[in-house]
Motif scaffolding. Structure first.
Motif, PDB file in Angstrom:
ATOM      1  N   LEU A 121       0.861  -1.181   0.000  1.00  0.00           N
ATOM      2  CA  LEU A 121       0.000   0.000   0.000  1.00  0.00           C
ATOM      3  C   LEU A 121       0.897   1.231   0.000  1.00  0.00           C
ATOM      4  O   LEU A 121       1.914   1.270   0.697  1.00  0.00           O
ATOM      5  CB  LEU A 121      -0.914  -0.017   1.229  1.00  0.00           C
ATOM      6  CG  LEU A 121      -1.983  -1.119   1.191  1.00  0.00           C
ATOM      7  CD1 LEU A 121      -2.686  -1.218   2.533  1.00  0.00           C
ATOM      8  CD2 LEU A 121      -2.993  -0.850   0.089  1.00  0.00           C
ATOM      9  N   ASN A 122       0.501   2.218  -0.781  1.00  0.00           N
ATOM     10  CA  ASN A 122       1.317   3.430  -0.876  1.00  0.00           C
ATOM     11  C   ASN A 122       1.245   4.211   0.439  1.00  0.00           C
ATOM     12  O   ASN A 122       0.158   4.576   0.882  1.00  0.00           O
ATOM     13  CB  ASN A 122       0.813   4.287  -2.038  1.00  0.00           C
ATOM     14  CG  ASN A 122       1.789   5.371  -2.401  1.00  0.00           C
ATOM     15  OD1 ASN A 122       2.405   5.980  -1.534  1.00  0.00           O
ATOM     16  ND2 ASN A 122       1.943   5.621  -3.687  1.00  0.00           N
ATOM     17  N   PRO A 123       2.398   4.465   1.074  1.00  0.00           N
ATOM     18  CA  PRO A 123       2.382   5.066   2.413  1.00  0.00           C
ATOM     19  C   PRO A 123       1.805   6.483   2.464  1.00  0.00           C
ATOM     20  O   PRO A 123       1.345   6.903   3.518  1.00  0.00           O
ATOM     21  CB  PRO A 123       3.860   5.070   2.819  1.00  0.00           C
ATOM     22  CG  PRO A 123       4.615   4.988   1.531  1.00  0.00           C
ATOM     23  CD  PRO A 123       3.756   4.162   0.608  1.00  0.00           C
ATOM     24  N   VAL A 124       1.841   7.213   1.365  1.00  0.00           N
ATOM     25  CA  VAL A 124       1.407   8.616   1.453  1.00  0.00           C
ATOM     26  C   VAL A 124      -0.008   8.847   0.917  1.00  0.00           C
ATOM     27  O   VAL A 124      -0.448   9.986   0.810  1.00  0.00           O
ATOM     28  CB  VAL A 124       2.394   9.568   0.731  1.00  0.00           C
ATOM     29  CG1 VAL A 124       3.789   9.414   1.310  1.00  0.00           C
ATOM     30  CG2 VAL A 124       2.407   9.335  -0.756  1.00  0.00           C
ATOM     31  N   LEU A 125      -0.703   7.780   0.586  1.00  0.00           N
ATOM     32  CA  LEU A 125      -2.073   7.948   0.093  1.00  0.00           C
ATOM     33  C   LEU A 125      -3.064   7.292   1.050  1.00  0.00           C
ATOM     34  O   LEU A 125      -2.810   6.215   1.580  1.00  0.00           O
ATOM     35  CB  LEU A 125      -2.226   7.314  -1.295  1.00  0.00           C
ATOM     36  CG  LEU A 125      -1.352   7.901  -2.407  1.00  0.00           C
ATOM     37  CD1 LEU A 125      -1.524   7.095  -3.683  1.00  0.00           C
ATOM     38  CD2 LEU A 125      -1.700   9.355  -2.656  1.00  0.00           C
TER      39      LEU A 125
ATOM     40  N   THR B 123      -8.280   6.694  -1.199  1.00  0.00           N
ATOM     41  CA  THR B 123      -7.721   7.004  -2.510  1.00  0.00           C
ATOM     42  C   THR B 123      -7.311   5.730  -3.235  1.00  0.00           C
ATOM     43  O   THR B 123      -7.577   5.558  -4.428  1.00  0.00           O
ATOM     44  CB  THR B 123      -6.477   7.898  -2.334  1.00  0.00           C
ATOM     45  OG1 THR B 123      -6.811   8.951  -1.451  1.00  0.00           O
ATOM     46  CG2 THR B 123      -6.017   8.451  -3.656  1.00  0.00           C
ATOM     47  N   GLN B 124      -6.656   4.835  -2.475  1.00  0.00           N
ATOM     48  CA  GLN B 124      -6.120   3.643  -3.109  1.00  0.00           C
ATOM     49  C   GLN B 124      -7.204   2.638  -3.475  1.00  0.00           C
ATOM     50  O   GLN B 124      -6.990   1.778  -4.319  1.00  0.00           O
ATOM     51  CB  GLN B 124      -5.079   2.993  -2.185  1.00  0.00           C
ATOM     52  CG  GLN B 124      -3.961   3.976  -1.856  1.00  0.00           C
ATOM     53  CD  GLN B 124      -2.777   3.333  -1.173  1.00  0.00           C
ATOM     54  OE1 GLN B 124      -2.234   2.357  -1.647  1.00  0.00           O
ATOM     55  NE2 GLN B 124      -2.346   3.891  -0.058  1.00  0.00           N
TER      56      GLN B 124
ATOM     57  N   TYR C 145      -4.610   6.282   6.876  1.00  0.00           N
ATOM     58  CA  TYR C 145      -3.464   5.914   6.044  1.00  0.00           C
ATOM     59  C   TYR C 145      -3.033   4.487   6.379  1.00  0.00           C
ATOM     60  O   TYR C 145      -3.298   4.013   7.497  1.00  0.00           O
ATOM     61  CB  TYR C 145      -2.303   6.878   6.301  1.00  0.00           C
ATOM     62  CG  TYR C 145      -2.531   8.248   5.715  1.00  0.00           C
ATOM     63  CD1 TYR C 145      -2.195   8.505   4.383  1.00  0.00           C
ATOM     64  CD2 TYR C 145      -3.093   9.266   6.467  1.00  0.00           C
ATOM     65  CE1 TYR C 145      -2.417   9.751   3.830  1.00  0.00           C
ATOM     66  CE2 TYR C 145      -3.317  10.516   5.927  1.00  0.00           C
ATOM     67  CZ  TYR C 145      -2.974  10.753   4.602  1.00  0.00           C
ATOM     68  OH  TYR C 145      -3.196  11.980   4.052  1.00  0.00           O
TER      69      TYR C 145
ATOM     70  N   HIS D   8      -0.355   3.100   7.439  1.00  0.00           N
ATOM     71  CA  HIS D   8       0.406   2.812   8.655  1.00  0.00           C
ATOM     72  C   HIS D   8      -0.468   2.833   9.899  1.00  0.00           C
ATOM     73  O   HIS D   8      -0.024   2.446  10.970  1.00  0.00           O
ATOM     74  CB  HIS D   8       1.563   3.796   8.795  1.00  0.00           C
ATOM     75  CG  HIS D   8       1.145   5.186   9.177  1.00  0.00           C
ATOM     76  ND1 HIS D   8       0.708   6.106   8.260  1.00  0.00           N
ATOM     77  CD2 HIS D   8       1.078   5.793  10.372  1.00  0.00           C
ATOM     78  CE1 HIS D   8       0.398   7.225   8.884  1.00  0.00           C
ATOM     79  NE2 HIS D   8       0.607   7.072  10.163  1.00  0.00           N
TER      80      HIS D   8
ATOM     81  N   TYR E  50       4.917  -0.924  -3.817  1.00  0.00           N
ATOM     82  CA  TYR E  50       3.618  -0.283  -3.993  1.00  0.00           C
ATOM     83  C   TYR E  50       3.380   0.192  -5.417  1.00  0.00           C
ATOM     84  O   TYR E  50       2.237   0.313  -5.841  1.00  0.00           O
ATOM     85  CB  TYR E  50       3.345   0.824  -2.961  1.00  0.00           C
ATOM     86  CG  TYR E  50       4.374   1.913  -2.845  1.00  0.00           C
ATOM     87  CD1 TYR E  50       5.320   1.892  -1.834  1.00  0.00           C
ATOM     88  CD2 TYR E  50       4.378   2.982  -3.732  1.00  0.00           C
ATOM     89  CE1 TYR E  50       6.247   2.895  -1.708  1.00  0.00           C
ATOM     90  CE2 TYR E  50       5.301   3.988  -3.606  1.00  0.00           C
ATOM     91  CZ  TYR E  50       6.234   3.940  -2.600  1.00  0.00           C
ATOM     92  OH  TYR E  50       7.157   4.947  -2.483  1.00  0.00           O
TER      93      TYR E  50
ATOM     94  N   LYS F  54      -3.124  -3.283  -9.912  1.00  0.00           N
ATOM     95  CA  LYS F  54      -4.510  -2.833  -9.817  1.00  0.00           C
ATOM     96  C   LYS F  54      -5.034  -2.342 -11.161  1.00  0.00           C
ATOM     97  O   LYS F  54      -6.190  -1.968 -11.283  1.00  0.00           O
ATOM     98  CB  LYS F  54      -4.626  -1.688  -8.787  1.00  0.00           C
ATOM     99  CG  LYS F  54      -4.499  -2.173  -7.357  1.00  0.00           C
ATOM    100  CD  LYS F  54      -5.028  -1.156  -6.348  1.00  0.00           C
ATOM    101  CE  LYS F  54      -4.215   0.105  -6.302  1.00  0.00           C
ATOM    102  NZ  LYS F  54      -4.631   1.018  -5.223  1.00  0.00           N
TER     103      LYS F  54
ATOM    104  N   LEU G  43       2.760  16.130   4.033  1.00  0.00           N
ATOM    105  CA  LEU G  43       3.041  15.300   2.854  1.00  0.00           C
ATOM    106  C   LEU G  43       3.236  13.837   3.219  1.00  0.00           C
ATOM    107  O   LEU G  43       2.824  12.952   2.502  1.00  0.00           O
ATOM    108  CB  LEU G  43       4.307  15.796   2.153  1.00  0.00           C
ATOM    109  CG  LEU G  43       4.132  17.010   1.274  1.00  0.00           C
ATOM    110  CD1 LEU G  43       5.470  17.436   0.726  1.00  0.00           C
ATOM    111  CD2 LEU G  43       3.172  16.703   0.136  1.00  0.00           C
TER     112      LEU G  43
ATOM    113  N   PRO H  45       2.232  11.291   5.895  1.00  0.00           N
ATOM    114  CA  PRO H  45       1.364  11.105   7.062  1.00  0.00           C
ATOM    115  C   PRO H  45       2.015  10.280   8.172  1.00  0.00           C
ATOM    116  O   PRO H  45       1.516  10.250   9.289  1.00  0.00           O
ATOM    117  CB  PRO H  45       0.149  10.384   6.482  1.00  0.00           C
ATOM    118  CG  PRO H  45       0.600   9.822   5.185  1.00  0.00           C
ATOM    119  CD  PRO H  45       1.676  10.718   4.690  1.00  0.00           C
ATOM    120  N   ARG H  46       3.124   9.603   7.876  1.00  0.00           N
ATOM    121  CA  ARG H  46       3.756   8.797   8.917  1.00  0.00           C
ATOM    122  C   ARG H  46       4.553   9.659   9.894  1.00  0.00           C
ATOM    123  O   ARG H  46       4.927   9.212  10.963  1.00  0.00           O
ATOM    124  CB  ARG H  46       4.702   7.773   8.283  1.00  0.00           C
ATOM    125  CG  ARG H  46       3.966   6.669   7.559  1.00  0.00           C
ATOM    126  CD  ARG H  46       4.908   5.891   6.683  1.00  0.00           C
ATOM    127  NE  ARG H  46       5.484   6.742   5.652  1.00  0.00           N
ATOM    128  CZ  ARG H  46       6.314   6.311   4.720  1.00  0.00           C
ATOM    129  NH1 ARG H  46       6.675   5.054   4.706  1.00  0.00           N
ATOM    130  NH2 ARG H  46       6.781   7.132   3.808  1.00  0.00           N
TER     131      ARG H  46
END
Ligand SMILES: Nc1ncnc2c1ncn2[C@@H]1O[C@H](COP(=O)(O)OP(=O)(O)OP(=O)(O)O)[C@@H](O)[C@H]1O
Ligand code: SF4
Ligand SMILES: [Mg+2]
Lengths: 327, 324
Positions: free
Chosen positions: A104-108, A112-113, A152, A154, B219, B226, B314, B316-317
Motif C-alpha cells: 500500500l502506498n504510504p502517502v495515500l 484514494t487507493q 493511512y 500505517h 507499492y 490494480k 506530505l 502522514p507517517r
C-alpha cells in the motif's frame, strides 16, 4: 463445458541477467476452473512469484515471457495490447501481494487507493465508488469501515492491512485472484482467519484463486488443487487429497515429510537433504537429482511432464506409486 | 501540533540570542568603521563628535546591551551611512530579493522536477543522459562565473537581454514588482536562471534518484497490478512519494537562495538586500550588517518550521509531537 478461468500451457519466463540466463519459469502448465483454488507451493526462488507476474503481465526487465501460452477464459493474453492487459489487471485478474505494509502506498489514504482501483476500470462517480469500498471493507471484516477509509496504511495493523488488500482485490469482482504469499508476514491465528475468509469469499462468488505459498501445510487446508514447483518447473500437480496421500515425486514426498505435524512425535523434523540449485545457467536433467535418492542415469535428461490421469501430472522418471507413509 | 510550535518558538528565541552575540562580535572583528564614516579632512573635534554620536567609544558589552534593549522594542539601529533605520532600509530592498528568489524557486520546481522525473523513468534514454550532464555542470560551475558568462553571451554578444537592474516595475499591493511588465521580466530572466541553476541541478538529481527508487517499490508494482493507468501511477503514486524529500530540500534551499542572492544581485546590479549588505560591508556600516544577518537567521528559523509542518502534511507517517 465452459473454458477454464485460466489455462497456462508450457509457459517459460527468463531473466537475461549479467550473471547469465535465469530460467525462472521453465515449461509450466496448469489450469484453474471457475471457483477453484489452486495452491502453488515450492521453496524460495522456485519461480512461484514469476509465474504469477507472468499471468498478470508484470514481468520486469531484464525478464521476459519467452514461450508458451496463457489463456484467460479461453483468450490468449499474448494477443492483447498493453492497454487491454491493463484493463484485465485489477478488474478481471486481481492480485494480493506478500507484505501489505510495502504494497500500500504510504502517502495515500486507503480511500484514494481503493477508489482509484474502481475508477481505473470504468466511469464510476466518487460517491458510488466510495459506497462500494465501504461494502468491500465490510465483507472482509473491517469494523467501522466508513471511518477507516480516511486513514493511512500505517494506521492499520498488519492483519487489517492485508484485509484492505483483499478488499481491493474483490472490488471489481474478478474472475481470478492471484495471492502471492498473502499471509506469510502475519501471525498464525490471523493467517488462519484470513485463509478461512478467502475460501468462503471465493466459493461464494465463483472466483478462482491461485494461492502462492512456500508452506505446504497452509495450502493443504485451503486448496482444491496443488502444484509443486521446483527450480522453475511444476514437478507435480493434482487434486489436493490425492496428491497429499499418494505423492509421486520425491520432492513432494520430502515436502510432506517436512511438515511438522507429519513428523513422528519426539523425532527430529525431517529436512530434504542438500540445497536448492542456483537457477543461473541451470543445465539439462532433473534439477532435483543432486538431492534425490532415486536418481540414476536416466535423470541426466530432463523429465517430461507425465500425465497419469485423474488430473495428476508429475515430472519424474522413477515416481513413487503407493501411499505415502511417515517412515 | 501546538505543543510542537510552542517548543519550537522557545528554541528559536534562544537561537536568535546566541546568533546575535556571534554576529555582533563578528562585525566588530571586521574593522573600525570610523575611518569610512569621517571625511579624511575632518578635524579631531568633528571626529570625536561622530564617535560619540554613534556610541562607538562605549565598551563592546555596553553597545551590545543597548542593541538588545532596542531590538526588544523592534528597533535594530540606524545605518551609519544613510542615517535611516536599518529595518526600513532593508524592508525597501526585500521585495526585489524575494521576487528574484521566488522566480528562481519557480524555475527550479517547474523545470527540475519534470526533468528529474523523466530521467528517473527513462534512465537509458539519450535525453536523460543529457539532463544528467547539464545537472553535473550546474553542480560544478561557480555562480559568479555562470553569471558573468551569461552576461557576456546574452547581453554583450547577442544583445538579447539586459544585464543590470530590475527594469520597469509596477506596484502590486503597494510593492514594486518586475514580473508584471515585459521589460521587468526580461531583466529578471538572467539573474533568476543564475540564482536557480545550482538548485535546479540538485533537484534534478534528487527527483531522478527518488523516482528510480520509488519505481522499484512494491507499492508501484501493486499499483500496476490494480490496473491503474500509467499516468496515474507516475503522477500520483510516484510523484507524491518523490515530493516528500524534495519539498524538504526545496524549503531549506529557499532560505539559502535568499541568503546567497548576494552574488547574483551583485553581478546583475539587482537592487535587493544582498546588494545592500555588500555595499554596507564595503563601508563597514555595522548596524545594517547586523540587522541583515539577524533577519536571515530569523528567516531560516521560520522556513525550517514551515518545512517541518509541510513534511508532516506530505508524509502522514511523520508525527510532529513525537519530535524532539
Ligand atoms: N528481477 C529479477 N532479475 C533477475 N532474476 C530474477 C528477478 N526476479 C526473479 N528472478 C529470478 O527468478 C527466480 C524465481 O523467483 P521468484 O520470485 O518467482 O521465486 P519465488 O518462488 O516467488 O520465491 P519466494 O518464495 O522467495 O518469493 C529466482 O531464482 C530469481 O533469481
Ligand atoms: S527424475 Fe530422477 S532425480 Fe528427478 S526426482 Fe525423479 S528420480 Fe529423482
Ligand atoms: Mg515470491
Amino acid at each position: 463445458m465452459s473454458a477454464p478461468t485460466l489455462r497456462v500451457e508450457d509457459l517459460s519466463t527468463q531473466f537475461f541477467t549479467k550473471a547469465g540466463l535465469v530460467k525462472a519459469v521453465d515449461g509450466v502448465s496448469f489450469s484453474v476452473e471457475p471457483g477453484e483454488i489452486m495452491g502453488l507451493v515450492g521453496e524460495s526462488g522456485s519461480g512461484k512469484s514469476v509465474t504469477g507476474y507472468s499471468v498478470l503481465g508484470l514481468v520486469d526487465e531484464p525478464g521476459r515471457v519467452v514461450g508458451g501460452r496463457i489463456l484467460f477464459k479461453g483468450e490468449d493474453l499474448a494477443a492483447k495490447s498493453p492497454e487491454q492487459r491493463r484493463e484485465l489487471r485489477g478488474s478481471r485478474i486481481a492480485a494480493v501481494f506478500q507484505d501489505p505494509l510495502m504494497t500500500l502506498n504510504p502517502v495515500l489514504k486507503v480511500e484514494t487507493q481503493m477508489v482509484e482501483a474502481i475508477q481505473a476500470h470504468g466511469r464510476v462517480s466518487r460517491a458510488e465508488a466510495r459506497r462500494r469500498c465501504v461494502a468491500a471493507l465490510g465483507r472482509v471484516g473491517i469494523p467501522a469501515a466508513e471511518e477507516r477509509l480516511s486513514a493511512y496504511p500505517h494506521q492499520f495493523s498488519g492483519g487489517m492491512r492485508q484485509r484492505v488488500c483483499i478488499a481491493i482485490a474483490l472490488l471489481n469482482r474478478p474472475d481470478l485472484i492471484i495471492a502471492d504469499e498473502p499471509t506469510t508476514a502475519l501471525d498464525v491465528t490471523i493467517q488462519a482467519q484470513i485463509l478461512h475468509e478467502m475460501r468462503s469469499l471465493c466459493s461464494g462468488s465463483g472466483t478462482s484463486l491461485i494461492w502462492i505459498s512456500h508452506d505446504l501445510s497452509v495450502v493443504a487446508g485451503l486448496a482444491d488443487q496443488i502444484a509443486v514447483m521446483y527450480a522453475g518447473r511444476i514437478v507435480e500437480r493434482g487434486p489436493v487429497g490425492e496428491l497429499l496421500e499418494r505423492p509421486a515425486h520425491p520432492y513432494t514426498r520430502g515436502l510432506i515429510r517436512s511438515v511438522p505435524a507429519n513428523s513422528r512425535r519426539g523425532g527430529s523434523l525431517y529436512q530434504i537433504p542438500g540445497m536448492t540449485p542456483s537457477l543461473v545457467g541451470l543445465g539439462e536433467g532433473c534439477a532435483f537429482r543432486e538431492r534425490c535418492d532415486r536418481a540414476d542415469g536416466a535423470c541426466l535428461s530432463t523429465p517430461p511432464e507425465f500425465d497419469v490421469g485423474g488430473g495428476r501430472t508429475h515430472r519424474c522418471f522413477h515416481p513413487y506409486e503407493g501411499r505415502h507413509t511417515n517412515d | 501540533m501546538s505543543v510542537f510550535i510552542a517548543r519550537r518558538l522557545l528554541q528559536s528565541i534562544a537561537l536568535v540570542l546566541v546568533m546575535s552575540m556571534l554576529v555582533f562580535l563578528g562585525v566588530f572583528a571586521i574593522g573600525d568603521p570610523i575611518n569610512t564614516l569621517v571625511h579624511p579632512d575632518a578635524t579631531e573635534a568633528e571626529r570625536q563628535a561622530i564617535v560619540e554620536h554613534f556610541g562607538l567609544d562605549r565598551p563592546l558589552y555596553e553597545q551590545y546591551g543597548r542593541f538588545l534593549a532596542n531590538a526588544a522594542r523592534g528597533d535594530l539601529g540606524r545605518s551609519f551611512r544613510f542615517d535611516e533605520p536599518t529595518l526600513s532600509l532593508i524592508a525597501q530592498r526585500v521585495p526585489a530579493t524575494l521576487e528574484l528568489a521566488f522566480a528562481a524557486l519557480l524555475l527550479t520546481v517547474l523545470v527540475g522536477i519534470p526533468l528529474g522525473l523523466y530521467a528517473g523513468l527513462h534512465p537509458d534514454a539519450a535525453s536523460s543522459k543529457l539532463i544528467l550532464g547539464v545537472s553535473a555542470f550546474g553542480f560544478s560551475v561557480p555562480t559568479f562565473w555562470l553569471g558573468l558568462m551569461m552576461v557576456m553571451v546574452f547581453s554583450v554578444r547577442l544583445g538579447w537581454l539586459p544585464s543590470s537592474g530590475r527594469g520597469a516595475t509596477v506596484e502590486l499591493l503597494g510593492v514594486p514588482v518586475s514580473f508584471l511588465t515585459w521589460d521587468g521580466l526580461k531583466h529578471m530572466l538572467l539573474p533568476a536562471i543564475n540564482l536557480a541553476f545550482f538548485k535546479l541541478s540538485l533537484i534534478i538529481r534528487l527527483a531522478r534518484a527518488g523516482t528510480q527508487e520509488v519505481v522499484m517499490s512494491d507499492y508501484v508494482k501493486y499499483a500496476r497490478a490494480k490496473g491503474l493507468r500509467p499516468w496515474r501511477i507516475v503522477f500520483v503514486h510516484v510523484l507524491k512519494n518523490v515530493l516528500v524529500p524534495i519539498t524538504t530540500v526545496l524549503g531549506l534551499e529557499f532560505g539559502r537562495t535568499i541568503a546567497f542572492a548576494v552574488v547574483t544581485e551583485t553581478i546583475f546590479a539587482w537592487p535587493g538586500m544582498g546588494k545592500l549588505v555588500i555595499d554596507s560591508i564595503n563601508v563597514l556600516d555595522r548596524p545594517v550588517i547586523v540587522a541583515y544577518l539577524l533577519l536571515i537567521v530569523v528567516m531560516f528559523i521560520a522556513i525550517n518550521l514551515v518545512v517541518d509542518i509541510l513534511y508532516s502534511v506530505l508524509d502522514p507517517r511523520v508525527d510532529l509531537e513525537a519530535q524532539r
